[in-house]
Design an enzyme around this catalytic site. Structure first.
Site, PDB file in Angstrom:
ATOM      1  N   ILE A  15      -0.435 -21.767  14.164  1.00 37.67           N
ATOM      2  CA  ILE A  15      -0.224 -23.215  14.007  1.00 37.67           C
ATOM      3  C   ILE A  15       0.668 -23.522  12.813  1.00 37.67           C
ATOM      4  O   ILE A  15       1.429 -24.494  12.834  1.00 37.67           O
ATOM      5  CB  ILE A  15      -1.569 -23.983  13.946  1.00 37.67           C
ATOM      6  CG1 ILE A  15      -1.341 -25.457  14.252  1.00 37.67           C
ATOM      7  CG2 ILE A  15      -2.266 -23.820  12.606  1.00 37.67           C
ATOM      8  CD1 ILE A  15      -0.777 -25.742  15.619  1.00 37.67           C
ATOM      9  N   SER A  37      -0.760 -15.811   2.378  1.00 40.98           N
ATOM     10  CA  SER A  37      -1.186 -15.206   3.630  1.00 40.98           C
ATOM     11  C   SER A  37      -1.300 -13.708   3.395  1.00 40.98           C
ATOM     12  O   SER A  37      -0.470 -13.140   2.683  1.00 40.98           O
ATOM     13  CB  SER A  37      -0.148 -15.511   4.725  1.00 40.98           C
ATOM     14  OG  SER A  37      -0.750 -15.742   5.963  1.00 40.98           O
ATOM     15  N   ARG A  38      -2.318 -13.092   3.976  1.00 41.30           N
ATOM     16  CA  ARG A  38      -2.537 -11.668   3.684  1.00 41.30           C
ATOM     17  C   ARG A  38      -1.432 -10.799   4.252  1.00 41.30           C
ATOM     18  O   ARG A  38      -1.056  -9.792   3.661  1.00 41.30           O
ATOM     19  CB  ARG A  38      -3.892 -11.222   4.260  1.00 41.30           C
ATOM     20  CG  ARG A  38      -5.083 -11.935   3.645  1.00 41.30           C
ATOM     21  CD  ARG A  38      -6.293 -11.751   4.516  1.00 41.30           C
ATOM     22  NE  ARG A  38      -5.964 -12.086   5.915  1.00 41.30           N
ATOM     23  CZ  ARG A  38      -6.776 -11.928   6.942  1.00 41.30           C
ATOM     24  NH1 ARG A  38      -7.976 -11.423   6.745  1.00 41.30           N
ATOM     25  NH2 ARG A  38      -6.400 -12.256   8.154  1.00 41.30           N
ATOM     26  N   LYS A  91      -7.845 -28.756  11.542  1.00 43.08           N
ATOM     27  CA  LYS A  91      -9.131 -28.934  12.219  1.00 43.08           C
ATOM     28  C   LYS A  91      -9.657 -27.575  12.644  1.00 43.08           C
ATOM     29  O   LYS A  91      -8.845 -26.686  12.899  1.00 43.08           O
ATOM     30  CB  LYS A  91      -9.013 -29.867  13.419  1.00 43.08           C
ATOM     31  CG  LYS A  91      -7.914 -29.587  14.412  1.00 43.08           C
ATOM     32  CD  LYS A  91      -7.862 -28.393  15.278  1.00 43.08           C
ATOM     33  CE  LYS A  91      -9.025 -27.928  16.092  1.00 43.08           C
ATOM     34  NZ  LYS A  91      -8.630 -26.856  17.080  1.00 43.08           N
ATOM     35  N   ASP A 169     -13.261 -25.120  20.042  1.00 48.24           N
ATOM     36  CA  ASP A 169     -12.039 -25.164  19.218  1.00 48.24           C
ATOM     37  C   ASP A 169     -11.027 -26.148  19.814  1.00 48.24           C
ATOM     38  O   ASP A 169     -10.566 -27.050  19.110  1.00 48.24           O
ATOM     39  CB  ASP A 169     -11.437 -23.760  19.030  1.00 48.24           C
ATOM     40  CG  ASP A 169     -10.125 -23.830  18.259  1.00 48.24           C
ATOM     41  OD1 ASP A 169     -10.176 -23.975  17.025  1.00 48.24           O
ATOM     42  OD2 ASP A 169      -9.058 -23.785  18.890  1.00 48.24           O
TER      43      ASP A 169
HETATM   44  P1  NAP Z   1      -4.339 -17.698  13.658  1.00 48.75           P
HETATM   45  O1  NAP Z   1      -2.870 -17.617  13.933  1.00 48.75           O
HETATM   46  O2  NAP Z   1      -5.231 -16.702  14.306  1.00 48.75           O
HETATM   47  O3  NAP Z   1      -4.668 -17.659  12.105  1.00 48.75           O
HETATM   48  C1  NAP Z   1      -3.851 -18.244  11.124  1.00 48.75           C
HETATM   49  C2  NAP Z   1      -3.672 -17.273   9.983  1.00 48.75           C
HETATM   50  O4  NAP Z   1      -4.805 -17.318   9.130  1.00 48.75           O
HETATM   51  C3  NAP Z   1      -3.584 -15.825  10.397  1.00 48.75           C
HETATM   52  O5  NAP Z   1      -2.298 -15.494  10.836  1.00 48.75           O
HETATM   53  C4  NAP Z   1      -3.999 -15.088   9.144  1.00 48.75           C
HETATM   54  O6  NAP Z   1      -2.848 -14.846   8.347  1.00 48.75           O
HETATM   55  C5  NAP Z   1      -4.915 -16.087   8.445  1.00 48.75           C
HETATM   56  N1  NAP Z   1      -6.283 -15.598   8.521  1.00 48.75           N
HETATM   57  C6  NAP Z   1      -6.950 -15.215   9.621  1.00 48.75           C
HETATM   58  N2  NAP Z   1      -8.187 -14.793   9.303  1.00 48.75           N
HETATM   59  C7  NAP Z   1      -8.273 -14.920   7.974  1.00 48.75           C
HETATM   60  C8  NAP Z   1      -9.293 -14.625   7.044  1.00 48.75           C
HETATM   61  N3  NAP Z   1     -10.462 -14.102   7.452  1.00 48.75           N
HETATM   62  N4  NAP Z   1      -9.068 -14.875   5.745  1.00 48.75           N
HETATM   63  C9  NAP Z   1      -7.894 -15.385   5.337  1.00 48.75           C
HETATM   64  N5  NAP Z   1      -6.872 -15.669   6.182  1.00 48.75           N
HETATM   65  C10 NAP Z   1      -7.070 -15.445   7.473  1.00 48.75           C
HETATM   66  O7  NAP Z   1      -4.905 -19.119  14.049  1.00 48.75           O
HETATM   67  P2  NAP Z   1      -4.175 -20.480  14.419  1.00 48.75           P
HETATM   68  O8  NAP Z   1      -4.067 -20.576  15.891  1.00 48.75           O
HETATM   69  O9  NAP Z   1      -2.959 -20.683  13.594  1.00 48.75           O
HETATM   70  O10 NAP Z   1      -5.342 -21.491  14.018  1.00 48.75           O
HETATM   71  C11 NAP Z   1      -5.665 -21.750  12.676  1.00 48.75           C
HETATM   72  C12 NAP Z   1      -6.365 -23.085  12.590  1.00 48.75           C
HETATM   73  O11 NAP Z   1      -5.504 -24.079  13.161  1.00 48.75           O
HETATM   74  C13 NAP Z   1      -7.677 -23.139  13.401  1.00 48.75           C
HETATM   75  O12 NAP Z   1      -8.634 -23.890  12.716  1.00 48.75           O
HETATM   76  C14 NAP Z   1      -7.262 -23.836  14.691  1.00 48.75           C
HETATM   77  O13 NAP Z   1      -8.347 -24.557  15.266  1.00 48.75           O
HETATM   78  C15 NAP Z   1      -6.195 -24.770  14.184  1.00 48.75           C
HETATM   79  N6  NAP Z   1      -5.229 -25.154  15.235  1.00 48.75           N
HETATM   80  C16 NAP Z   1      -4.641 -24.204  16.021  1.00 48.75           C
HETATM   81  C17 NAP Z   1      -3.794 -24.617  17.041  1.00 48.75           C
HETATM   82  C18 NAP Z   1      -3.085 -23.629  17.943  1.00 48.75           C
HETATM   83  O14 NAP Z   1      -2.422 -24.055  18.917  1.00 48.75           O
HETATM   84  N7  NAP Z   1      -3.159 -22.333  17.696  1.00 48.75           N
HETATM   85  C19 NAP Z   1      -3.527 -25.963  17.255  1.00 48.75           C
HETATM   86  C20 NAP Z   1      -4.098 -26.888  16.381  1.00 48.75           C
HETATM   87  C21 NAP Z   1      -4.937 -26.471  15.389  1.00 48.75           C
HETATM   88  P3  NAP Z   1      -2.801 -13.511   7.428  1.00 48.75           P
HETATM   89  O15 NAP Z   1      -3.320 -12.380   8.264  1.00 48.75           O
HETATM   90  O16 NAP Z   1      -1.367 -13.376   7.060  1.00 48.75           O
HETATM   91  O17 NAP Z   1      -3.702 -13.825   6.267  1.00 48.75           O
END
Ligand code: NAP
Length: 309
Positions: A15, A37-38, A91, A169
């Protein structure tokens, strides 16, 4: 003209790249100076492996936007607020309802803005729907929020783990809209949670809510849907019907399309964050998360076939 707000972003994943980075690049009110970011980095800014490292090395930071999964939201947000930074939360705003209240209190103590963002509320049809419904007597609501988990969450283990919400989610996006547009508060009466035998969180959920007037409000969330998403809310009233579809992009009243303008969810989230900072206020509405917590409290868990990625 005042200087742009120096902002950092934490959790550079799907996101952040799809929405936050472009929205920030297009907003003159903010200047992205750092990322935490890690594993990932963003070109042209300073990058750090953790939010703690970013906060320590970047005293000029004024705000941070948190885009990692909800399980780490509190630790990141509390570190940023303790350092005196304004915070925008993706969110859901937390892994529990109570932790968000603690963050709101921390923001107040540190004179910082806390913005618990709900991006779907900024879909173009939502405010027009709210205005129209304000003058109506609602007689029923049917929410259908159905998509293919393999398409929208490939290899995202966190969504299946405690705090990751499973089908809630995306479902919480529908709840963020419904809590915004309905004129009366509502509450959960019963829920069925369909949980794969090999997972912690539901892959589908059927929720029956009502309000003080006994209005039936039914929500169906399903991740076993496809190939086309169905993100739709139908509201019947004594004065006509309203349909929000495509996640709130399209609004129809009595079957006629209402012109609600283009999609600008994330650009408008940052407009709102800027306004909140400028006004020295916060925006923290936990109602969508409270409804999910209630579903997990009241829900009848039924085991369904294992989910294999
Ligand atoms: P994601 O790509 O799986 O995670 C985002 C980043 O967070 C990962 O690339 C990782 O980066 C970091 N991360 C993951 N686990 C972690 C941990 N345990 N500790 C610290 N950093 C961590 O997820 P996403 O889809 O972007 O979603 C993230 C948030 O945005 C969620 O709450 C989701 O509900 C919301 N969201 C997502 C979407 C969508 O379409 N995907 C839409 C609206 C809102 P590093 O490995 O580099 O640390």
């Amino acid at each position: 003209m005042t200087n742009p707000i120096a902002i950092g972003i934490a959790g550079v994943g799907k996101i952040a790249r799809d929405q936050h980075l472009p929205a920030l690049a297009a907003n003159d009110g903010f200047r992205l100076i750092a990322g935490a970011s890690r594993n990932a980095t963003v070109d042209g800014i300073n990058n750090y492996p953790s939010i703690e490292a970013m906060l320590k090395a970047e005293p000029a930071l004024q705000a941070v936007s948190l885009c990692a999964p909800p399980q780490v939201r509190f630790a990141q947000a509390s570190a940023a607020l303790a350092a005196g930074k304004h915070v925008m939360l993706e969110k859901p705003p937390g892994a529990s309802v109570a932790e968000v209240g603690v963050l709101a209190e921390l923001a107040l103590q540190n004179q910082c803005t806390l913005f618990a963002s709900w991006h779907s509320r900024y879909a173009p049809g939502v405010e027009a729907a709210r205005s129209w419904l304000a003058a109506q007597e609602v007689t029923g609501v049917h929410v259908q929020w159905k998509e293919d988990v393999r398409r929208w969450h490939p290899n995202q283990d966190w969504i299946w783990q405690p705090g990751g919400l499973g089908v809630f989610d995306p479902g919480i996006n529908a709840l963020s809209i419904v809590t915004r547009i309905l004129p009366r508060p509502f509450f959960l009466k019963a829920a069925d949670l369909l949980v794969p035998a090999n997972r912690h969180n539901p892959i589908a959920a059927n929720l029956d809510f009502t309000d003080a007037a006994g209005t039936p409000i039914r929500a169906e969330f399903d991740w076993r849907h496809g190939p086309e998403e169905l993100w739709q809310i139908d509201v019947t009233t004594q004065g006509g019907t309203l349909r929000l579809s495509q996640g709130g992009k399209l609004l129809e009243i009595d079957g006629k399309t209402v012109d609600v303008g283009p999609e600008r969810e994330y650009p408008n989230l940052y407009v709102r964050f800027f306004e909140l900072i400028a006004n020295g206020t916060s925006d923290v509405d936990v109602r969508p998360l409270q409804h999910v917590a209630d579903a997990l409290l009241l829900g009848d868990r039924k085991t369904v076939e294992p989910f294999v990625e």
